[in-house]
Enzyme design. Structure first.
Site, PDB file in Angstrom:
ATOM      1  N   ASP A 106      -2.361  12.979  -2.132  1.00  0.00           N
ATOM      2  CA  ASP A 106      -1.677  12.172  -2.357  1.00  0.00           C
ATOM      3  C   ASP A 106      -1.780  11.495  -3.749  1.00  0.00           C
ATOM      4  O   ASP A 106      -1.557  11.938  -4.535  1.00  0.00           O
ATOM      5  CB  ASP A 106      -1.488  10.824  -1.394  1.00  0.00           C
ATOM      6  N   ASP A 107      -0.867  10.634  -3.500  1.00  0.00           N
ATOM      7  CA  ASP A 107      -0.490   9.370  -4.797  1.00  0.00           C
ATOM      8  C   ASP A 107      -1.811   9.535  -5.539  1.00  0.00           C
ATOM      9  O   ASP A 107      -3.149   9.435  -4.712  1.00  0.00           O
ATOM     10  CB  ASP A 107       0.563   7.847  -4.913  1.00  0.00           C
ATOM     11  N   LYS A 161       4.366  17.392  -1.432  1.00  0.00           N
ATOM     12  CA  LYS A 161       5.101  16.567  -1.672  1.00  0.00           C
ATOM     13  C   LYS A 161       5.683  16.161  -2.557  1.00  0.00           C
ATOM     14  O   LYS A 161       4.905  15.090  -3.445  1.00  0.00           O
ATOM     15  CB  LYS A 161       3.966  15.376  -0.233  1.00  0.00           C
ATOM     16  N   ASP A 173       7.976  12.377  -3.834  1.00  0.00           N
ATOM     17  CA  ASP A 173       8.275  11.541  -3.649  1.00  0.00           C
ATOM     18  C   ASP A 173       9.324  10.994  -4.280  1.00  0.00           C
ATOM     19  O   ASP A 173       9.825  11.500  -5.410  1.00  0.00           O
ATOM     20  CB  ASP A 173       7.044  10.245  -3.809  1.00  0.00           C
ATOM     21  N   ARG A 211      10.415  13.310   4.535  1.00  0.00           N
ATOM     22  CA  ARG A 211      10.313  12.605   5.664  1.00  0.00           C
ATOM     23  C   ARG A 211      11.778  11.140   5.311  1.00  0.00           C
ATOM     24  O   ARG A 211      12.215  11.495   4.201  1.00  0.00           O
ATOM     25  CB  ARG A 211       9.772  11.374   4.198  1.00  0.00           C
ATOM     26  N   ASP A 241       7.233   4.864   5.425  1.00  0.00           N
ATOM     27  CA  ASP A 241       6.550   5.164   5.402  1.00  0.00           C
ATOM     28  C   ASP A 241       4.840   3.944   6.660  1.00  0.00           C
ATOM     29  O   ASP A 241       5.594   2.788   6.986  1.00  0.00           O
ATOM     30  CB  ASP A 241       5.339   4.552   4.729  1.00  0.00           C
TER      31      ASP A 241
END
Ligand SMILES: *[C@@H]1O[C@H](CO)[C@@H](O)[C@H](O)[C@H]1NC(C)=O
Ligand SMILES: *[C@@H]1O[C@H](CO)[C@@H](O)[C@H](O)[C@H]1NC(C)=O
Length: 440
Positions: A90-91, A167, A169, A226, A230
């Site tokens: 992820d990030d 993914k 964002d 999404r 979150d």
């Protein structure tokens, strides 16, 4: 041999049926042939966040070590065989600056061997690697984002590294930029020629609902998306997500199908915020919502009880049902019991009886007739957690389940085989006659 022929016939029928259903669905999938069932795997964010302090916390910081170790666990502890295939970054993985050619690069101290080496390691273990980007000037954690002029370059970089899932964002971009950039990334990924599952955070930044979100467009652009907030490591967070998905199921449920899924966010089972009952509930409810099963927990130290929930074979089979129909909440009782139903292939269904009560185990009495099942059918039900089988349940029969506070009882329900007939024959009958996905 006879049974092989029959089984072949049943398979052919199932395929025709799946095709007919796919054609009848309002939305068409993104045509990359990926994520025909909800993606399964592991995603770093909820458990490990943006912890980049590898000096103070070498074991848990976002570094290649974390991903090498999780890949080992996925490959060696029975996860991969069950379908948990993706290991997703992820990030906070990248350096704070692009390189001189403008390319994204991983943080050199935390990922000294680079993403390509990580991808090779993951692939050698029969797994797939996911990475994270952000359509905007910066990622949510403040790392370099993918502005519109960088979309093609970043898609190319990810493909060259051997990435299998992205993914994307949406921090630090406008609605207009997102409307342009998310479809552009889909085209750019396609143009790389590498099959890359595409997860979009786009709708979550637009409130998740029409008219701002067009789910027909979304299903053509993204493999999963999404919709909402979150997830956090708490039961309140699980409930708030469930509430939003249930309240908006008329919009969300038809948007899902093979190749295109709603994503209520990660499984937090194995962490700190859920009791055992609540963990079982998240797994059951996510499964009935046809949600991606992306665990975010420490697989090096996971408890046997959490592992047992996440590795429940029948649960996973239901989550991965080939028809890919998302379930719905069909009953909301004054007693704070809710019932969810997901239609499955071969005339089967998944039923989740969920208690929001906070007092004691509750005896809930109902019948399949009350849950709108067709008359004159005899069913067998298997309790997904206990494995117990109940035979000869008629539509009109009254039955009771005992549901613990914040817990579930989950059933896999299928039309029953008559004693004189072979299973295959009955399956065909179930397909041709009484197969009716119940969409309420
Ligand atoms: C690109 O899209 C086409 C259909 O538009 C599809 O046939 C092809 O498989 C896609 N390729 C990749 C790598 O996603
Ligand atoms: C969503 O987009 C599609 C394709 O552009 C369009 O046909 C449809 O009318 C849109 N739906 C809504 C509700 O705006």
């Amino acid at each position: 041999m006879g049974s092989a022929v029959l089984s072949g016939l049943a398979l052919a029928l199932a395929l025709v049926l799946a095709l007919a259903l796919a054609l009848a669905l309002p939305s068409v999938a993104l045509e990359n042939g990926l994520a025909l069932t909800p993606p399964m795997g592991w995603l770093a964010w909820e458990r490990f966040r943006c912890n980049v302090d590898c000096r103070a916390d070498p074991r848990n910081c976002i570094s290649e070590t974390l991903f090498f170790e999780m890949a080992d666990r996925l490959a060696e502890d029975g996860w991969r065989e069950l379908g948990y295939q993706y290991i997703n970054i992820d990030d906070c993985w990248s350096a704070k600056q692009r390189d001189v050619a403008g390319r994204l690069i991983p943080d050199p101290e935390r990922f000294p061997r680079g993403i390509k080496a990580l991808a090779d390691y993951v692939h050698a273990r029969g797994l797939k690697l996911g990475i994270y980007g952000d359509l905007g000037t910066l990622t949510c954690g403040g790392y370099p984002g993918t502005t519109l002029d960088r979309v093609e370059q970043d898609a190319q970089t990810f493909a060259e590294w051997g990435v299998d899932m992205l993914k994307l964002d949406g921090c630090y971009s406008s609605g207009e930029e997102q409307a342009q950039g998310y479809p552009e990334m889909a085209r750019a990924l396609n143009a790389t020629g590498r099959p890359i599952v595409y997860s979009c955070s786009w709708p979550a930044y637009q409130g998740g609902l029409p008219p701002k979100v067009n789910y027909t467009i979304l299903a053509n652009v993204c493999n999963l998306w999404r919709n909402y907030d979150d997830i956090q490591d708490s039961w309140d967070s699980v409930l708030s997500i469930l509430d939003w998905f249930s309240a908006n199921q008329d919009v969300l449920q038809p948007a899902a199908g093979p190749g295109h899924w709603n994503d209520p966010d990660m499984l937090i089972i194995g962490n700190f915020g859920l009791s055992n009952e609540q963990s079982r509930s998240q797994m059951a409810l996510w499964t009935v919502m046809a949600a991606p099963l992306l665990m975010s927990t420490d697989l090096r130290t996971i408890s046997p009880s959490a592992k047992e929930i996440l590795q429940n074979r029948l649960m996973i089979q239901i989550n991965q049902d080939p028809l890919g129909i998302q379930g719905r909440r069909i009953v909301k009782e004054k007693s704070h019991i809710e019932v969810f139903l997901r239609p499955l292939s071969q005339g089967a269904s998944a039923l989740v009886f969920f208690s929001r009560r906070t007092d004691m185990p509750f005896v809930y009495t109902t019948s399949l007739a009350k849950l709108h099942f067709p008359q004159d059918t005899v069913y067998e039900a298997q309790d997904v957690y206990s494995g117990k089988i109940m035979s000869g349940l008629k539509t009109g029969d009254s039955f009771s389940v005992v549901i613990n506070p914040s817990g579930v009882v989950m059933w896999y329900l299928y039309p029953m085989a008559l004693p004189a007939q072979s299973w295959h024959v009955v399956r065909q009958q179930a397909l041709s006659k009484s197969f009716r996905p119940v969409l309420l």
